[in-house]
Design a protein around this motif. Structure first.
Motif, PDB file in Angstrom:
ATOM      1  N   ARG A 251       0.257   8.619  39.847  1.00 20.69           N
ATOM      2  CA  ARG A 251       0.590   7.553  40.800  1.00 20.69           C
ATOM      3  C   ARG A 251       0.312   6.179  40.197  1.00 20.69           C
ATOM      4  O   ARG A 251       1.140   5.273  40.289  1.00 20.69           O
ATOM      5  N   TYR A 252      -0.832   6.040  39.550  1.00 24.47           N
ATOM      6  CA  TYR A 252      -1.183   4.739  38.976  1.00 24.47           C
ATOM      7  C   TYR A 252      -0.297   4.407  37.773  1.00 24.47           C
ATOM      8  O   TYR A 252       0.129   3.258  37.606  1.00 24.47           O
ATOM      9  N   THR A 253      -0.029   5.402  36.930  1.00 26.47           N
ATOM     10  CA  THR A 253       0.824   5.121  35.768  1.00 26.47           C
ATOM     11  C   THR A 253       2.268   4.869  36.190  1.00 26.47           C
ATOM     12  O   THR A 253       2.965   4.080  35.558  1.00 26.47           O
ATOM     13  N   GLN A 254       2.716   5.536  37.256  1.00 25.85           N
ATOM     14  CA  GLN A 254       4.053   5.249  37.765  1.00 25.85           C
ATOM     15  C   GLN A 254       4.132   3.851  38.368  1.00 25.85           C
ATOM     16  O   GLN A 254       5.154   3.171  38.250  1.00 25.85           O
ATOM     17  N   LEU A 255       3.038   3.412  38.999  1.00 29.65           N
ATOM     18  CA  LEU A 255       2.992   2.043  39.488  1.00 29.65           C
ATOM     19  C   LEU A 255       3.074   1.068  38.315  1.00 29.65           C
ATOM     20  O   LEU A 255       3.798   0.064  38.368  1.00 29.65           O
ATOM     21  N   GLY A 256       2.346   1.378  37.244  1.00 32.97           N
ATOM     22  CA  GLY A 256       2.435   0.553  36.048  1.00 32.97           C
ATOM     23  C   GLY A 256       3.817   0.596  35.439  1.00 32.97           C
ATOM     24  O   GLY A 256       4.354  -0.435  35.004  1.00 32.97           O
ATOM     25  N   SER A 257       4.407   1.783  35.425  1.00 32.31           N
ATOM     26  CA  SER A 257       5.767   1.915  34.895  1.00 32.31           C
ATOM     27  C   SER A 257       6.769   1.164  35.753  1.00 32.31           C
ATOM     28  O   SER A 257       7.744   0.600  35.250  1.00 32.31           O
ATOM     29  N   LEU A 258       6.528   1.142  37.072  1.00 33.07           N
ATOM     30  CA  LEU A 258       7.394   0.393  37.980  1.00 33.07           C
ATOM     31  C   LEU A 258       7.354  -1.094  37.643  1.00 33.07           C
ATOM     32  O   LEU A 258       8.402  -1.758  37.566  1.00 33.07           O
ATOM     33  N   LEU A 259       6.164  -1.612  37.417  1.00 38.48           N
ATOM     34  CA  LEU A 259       6.043  -3.016  37.036  1.00 38.48           C
ATOM     35  C   LEU A 259       6.718  -3.264  35.699  1.00 38.48           C
ATOM     36  O   LEU A 259       7.406  -4.274  35.500  1.00 38.48           O
ATOM     37  N   GLY A 260       6.544  -2.327  34.774  1.00 38.73           N
ATOM     38  CA  GLY A 260       7.139  -2.490  33.453  1.00 38.73           C
ATOM     39  C   GLY A 260       8.650  -2.411  33.455  1.00 38.73           C
ATOM     40  O   GLY A 260       9.323  -3.131  32.709  1.00 38.73           O
ATOM     41  N   SER A 261       9.200  -1.539  34.301  1.00 37.57           N
ATOM     42  CA  SER A 261      10.654  -1.378  34.329  1.00 37.57           C
ATOM     43  C   SER A 261      11.373  -2.593  34.885  1.00 37.57           C
ATOM     44  O   SER A 261      12.598  -2.693  34.795  1.00 37.57           O
ATOM     45  N   SER A 262      10.607  -3.529  35.450  1.00 42.25           N
ATOM     46  CA  SER A 262      11.222  -4.769  35.934  1.00 42.25           C
ATOM     47  C   SER A 262      11.821  -5.581  34.796  1.00 42.25           C
ATOM     48  O   SER A 262      12.574  -6.522  35.034  1.00 42.25           O
ATOM     49  N   SER A 263      11.489  -5.222  33.559  1.00 43.80           N
ATOM     50  CA  SER A 263      12.051  -5.940  32.413  1.00 43.80           C
ATOM     51  C   SER A 263      13.575  -5.873  32.403  1.00 43.80           C
ATOM     52  O   SER A 263      14.245  -6.834  32.005  1.00 43.80           O
ATOM     53  N   VAL A 264      14.134  -4.755  32.860  1.00 41.58           N
ATOM     54  CA  VAL A 264      15.598  -4.626  32.901  1.00 41.58           C
ATOM     55  C   VAL A 264      16.186  -5.616  33.894  1.00 41.58           C
ATOM     56  O   VAL A 264      17.163  -6.320  33.594  1.00 41.58           O
ATOM     57  N   PHE A 265      15.580  -5.691  35.075  1.00 41.57           N
ATOM     58  CA  PHE A 265      16.064  -6.621  36.095  1.00 41.57           C
ATOM     59  C   PHE A 265      15.948  -8.067  35.606  1.00 41.57           C
ATOM     60  O   PHE A 265      16.864  -8.881  35.783  1.00 41.57           O
ATOM     61  N   ILE A 266      14.816  -8.394  34.975  1.00 38.70           N
ATOM     62  CA  ILE A 266      14.602  -9.757  34.469  1.00 38.70           C
ATOM     63  C   ILE A 266      15.609 -10.098  33.382  1.00 38.70           C
ATOM     64  O   ILE A 266      16.229 -11.176  33.394  1.00 38.70           O
ATOM     65  N   LEU A 267      15.798  -9.187  32.454  1.00 37.54           N
ATOM     66  CA  LEU A 267      16.740  -9.433  31.354  1.00 37.54           C
ATOM     67  C   LEU A 267      18.171  -9.542  31.868  1.00 37.54           C
ATOM     68  O   LEU A 267      18.947 -10.369  31.375  1.00 37.54           O
ATOM     69  N   GLN A 268      18.519  -8.714  32.844  1.00 36.29           N
ATOM     70  CA  GLN A 268      19.867  -8.765  33.402  1.00 36.29           C
ATOM     71  C   GLN A 268      20.161 -10.133  34.026  1.00 36.29           C
ATOM     72  O   GLN A 268      21.225 -10.716  33.807  1.00 36.29           O
ATOM     73  N   ASN A 269      19.202 -10.645  34.780  1.00 34.81           N
ATOM     74  CA  ASN A 269      19.432 -11.905  35.489  1.00 34.81           C
ATOM     75  C   ASN A 269      19.337 -13.119  34.569  1.00 34.81           C
ATOM     76  O   ASN A 269      20.175 -14.023  34.634  1.00 34.81           O
ATOM     77  N   LEU A 270      18.326 -13.164  33.717  1.00 37.03           N
ATOM     78  CA  LEU A 270      18.162 -14.329  32.852  1.00 37.03           C
ATOM     79  C   LEU A 270      19.266 -14.434  31.792  1.00 37.03           C
ATOM     80  O   LEU A 270      19.629 -15.530  31.378  1.00 37.03           O
ATOM     81  N   SER A 271      19.788 -13.276  31.371  1.00 30.97           N
ATOM     82  CA  SER A 271      20.849 -13.298  30.354  1.00 30.97           C
ATOM     83  C   SER A 271      22.243 -13.252  30.962  1.00 30.97           C
ATOM     84  O   SER A 271      23.231 -13.211  30.221  1.00 30.97           O
ATOM     85  N   ASP A 272      22.326 -13.281  32.319  1.00 29.00           N
ATOM     86  CA  ASP A 272      23.608 -13.171  32.998  1.00 29.00           C
ATOM     87  C   ASP A 272      24.369 -11.946  32.497  1.00 29.00           C
ATOM     88  O   ASP A 272      25.519 -12.013  32.096  1.00 29.00           O
ATOM     89  N   GLN A 273      23.662 -10.785  32.525  1.00 27.26           N
ATOM     90  CA  GLN A 273      24.224  -9.496  32.106  1.00 27.26           C
ATOM     91  C   GLN A 273      24.745  -9.554  30.671  1.00 27.26           C
ATOM     92  O   GLN A 273      25.854  -9.117  30.355  1.00 27.26           O
ATOM     93  N   LEU A 274      23.909 -10.114  29.788  1.00 30.17           N
ATOM     94  CA  LEU A 274      24.152 -10.227  28.341  1.00 30.17           C
ATOM     95  C   LEU A 274      25.198 -11.276  27.976  1.00 30.17           C
ATOM     96  O   LEU A 274      25.546 -11.411  26.799  1.00 30.17           O
TER      97      LEU A 274
END
Length: 473
Positions: free
Chosen positions: A153-176
């Protein structure tokens, strides 16, 4: 060991989960798309790079595993030190794919091909070394299944926070579309990831390590790692375990499916969901949800695993995969919102199932210690032999899919030379792949999982191997 001590160690392992997921989610989500659509790599070089990647995958996991279990170098002396010293190199390996070796439009095809080969092999080297440390920390931090579920549960919570990198990269790069911003954000992600992993390397002590530190303070002889079996004997002992075989066959096809989802989710989404049909922010959220939905499900659904056991939960997950893929294949692409829902369901189920695999492999490792009366655990070797069988799926899956897509003209889609009929055929084969993958793979996994015998957690005392019977200096 005190509850507070365990909580601190769980926090450290969760930090590793954040750092690991920050770069691994982004790497698997983007590298195929970047090399196919931005660098325009030729299919022959793409297939060669995946083949070499597959060979290196098969070689390095058991070798690094044996090294971590049997050597006393500073970088492999303990599980946490393996993470601590490898973290900067792991973060660096993440950056290699995003910086082309020249102008992609004028580069020779072989340069882009060598770039991908270098990026994949460097990435997998560090991914393997840190990943083995991560998995062994999970197994050796505690032997209690309830505490292991808490770890999940705790590592999945950490993984959830980490997987936000995709959302951040998608938005800041305007989908590349803004590739320079994508590169800049990747550097920031790599630095943050490295800091999280190094924090884990400082504080994630296993029960075995804490026992050794206690013995050292009391003046007892220092315990060092020593392996009584040769590499090949140890490998044979693990590989010919029926439970291990049942698990790795299922895991191979799980990785085949998971790699397909992570590598081609954005590519299929871009093709099957017409641009302009949904708002840009919804599309970015949709892509981001593909990496976060499963984490939320595991975090809030861990009590179900505790109640019914991971064997039954994995079994039901396989059945749902088969039924959902079959139903949507029969119904067909009704509309784009239904398609998005199905893609999210498939992605979520695949990641949820994968998240529980460490419970099964930890039980295999625990029982291996008892079965062979080991003087100290060979957790890394168990995970390494698992990777020996499973990792080739990470190369075979994209090779298989890219070959099929190019038969239907995907390599010409980027040039705009396909007519409307050919584009429709390409979309149809993408839809068929989305539906048939879970159907076929789910059936194979259902059969393999039936041969797994560790249905209930057997009692296992960590003191069986904590400081017991090893050589001293």
């Amino acid at each position: 060991m005190s509850k507070e001590s365990l909580q601190n160690r769980i926090l450290a392992l969760s930090a590793l989960s954040v750092g690991f997921s920050l770069i691994s989610s982004a790497f698997s989500f983007y590298y195929v798309k970047v090399f196919l659509n931005h660098y325009h790599i030729e299919e022959s070089w793409f297939q060669l790079s995946q083949t070499l990647f597959m060979i290196w995958n098969a070689i390095n996991d058991p070798l690094f595993a044996y090294c971590q279990d049997s050597t006393n170098f500073r970088c492999s002396r303990t599980r946490r030190e393996s993470v601590l010293y490898a973290a900067p190199f792991f973060a660096l390996s993440f950056l290699v794919p995003w910086f082309p070796w020249g102008d992609p439009e004028t580069l020779q095809p072989w340069v882009t091909g060598i770039h991908l080969i270098t990026a994949l092999c460097f990435w997998d080297t560090m991914f393997t070394y840190v990943g083995l440390g991560y998995c062994c920390l999970f197994t050796e931090m505690t032997s209690d299944n309830n505490e292991r579920l808490k770890l999940i549960r705790y590592t999945q919570l950490g993984s959830l926070l980490g997987s936000s990198s995709v959302f951040i990269l998608q938005n800041l790069s305007d989908q590349l579309e803004n590739f320079q911003m994508f590169q800049t954000t990747c550097i920031l992600v790599a630095v943050i990831s490295c800091l999280f992993m190094m924090y884990c390397g400082k504080h994630a002590h296993t029960e075995r390590e804490l026992q050794q530190e206690s013995d050292a303070k009391s003046g007892k002889p220092q315990i060092v790692k020593f392996q009584e079996y040769s590499y090949f004997t140890l490998s044979k002992q693990i590989l010919f375990n029926r439970d291990f075989l049942a698990f790795v066959i299922m895991n191979f096809f799980q990785e085949f499916h998971r790699t397909f989802v992570s590598n081609f989710f954005a590519i299929f989404g871009d093709q099957l969901i017409e641009k302009g049909s949904i708002p840009s922010i919804v599309r970015s959220t949709f892509y981001g949800a593909s990496t976060t939905g499963a984490k939320l499900t595991v975090i809030f659904g861990a009590s179900i695993v505790s109640r019914y056991g991971y064997f039954k939960v994995l079994r039901y997950g396989q059945i749902i995969l088969v039924i959902s893929g079959l139903v949507y294949y029969i119904i067909g692409p009704v509309n784009q919102w239904c398609l998005m829902l199905f893609m999210l369901l498939d992605s979520c189920l695949v990641d949820c199932i994968s998240a529980l695999f460490n419970l099964a492999l930890s039980d295999v490792a625990d029982n291996d210690v008892i079965r062979y009366n080991r003087r100290h655990p060979v957790t890394s070797m168990v995970y390494g032999m698992n990777a020996l069988v499973v990792k080739p799926a990470q190369s075979l899956s994209p090779m298989f899919v890219v070959k099929i897509l190019n038969v239907y003209g995907y390599d010409h889609l980027k040039d705009g030379t396909l007519n409307a009929t050919e584009v429709q055929d390409l979309s149809s084969v993408m839809f068929n792949l989305l539906c048939l993958y879970p159907c076929v793979i789910g059936c194979i996994q259902f059969c393999s999982w039936s041969f797994y015998r560790i249905r209930e957690k057997q009692s296992f005392d960590m003191t069986v191997y904590v400081g017991a019977g090893t050589d001293t200096v």
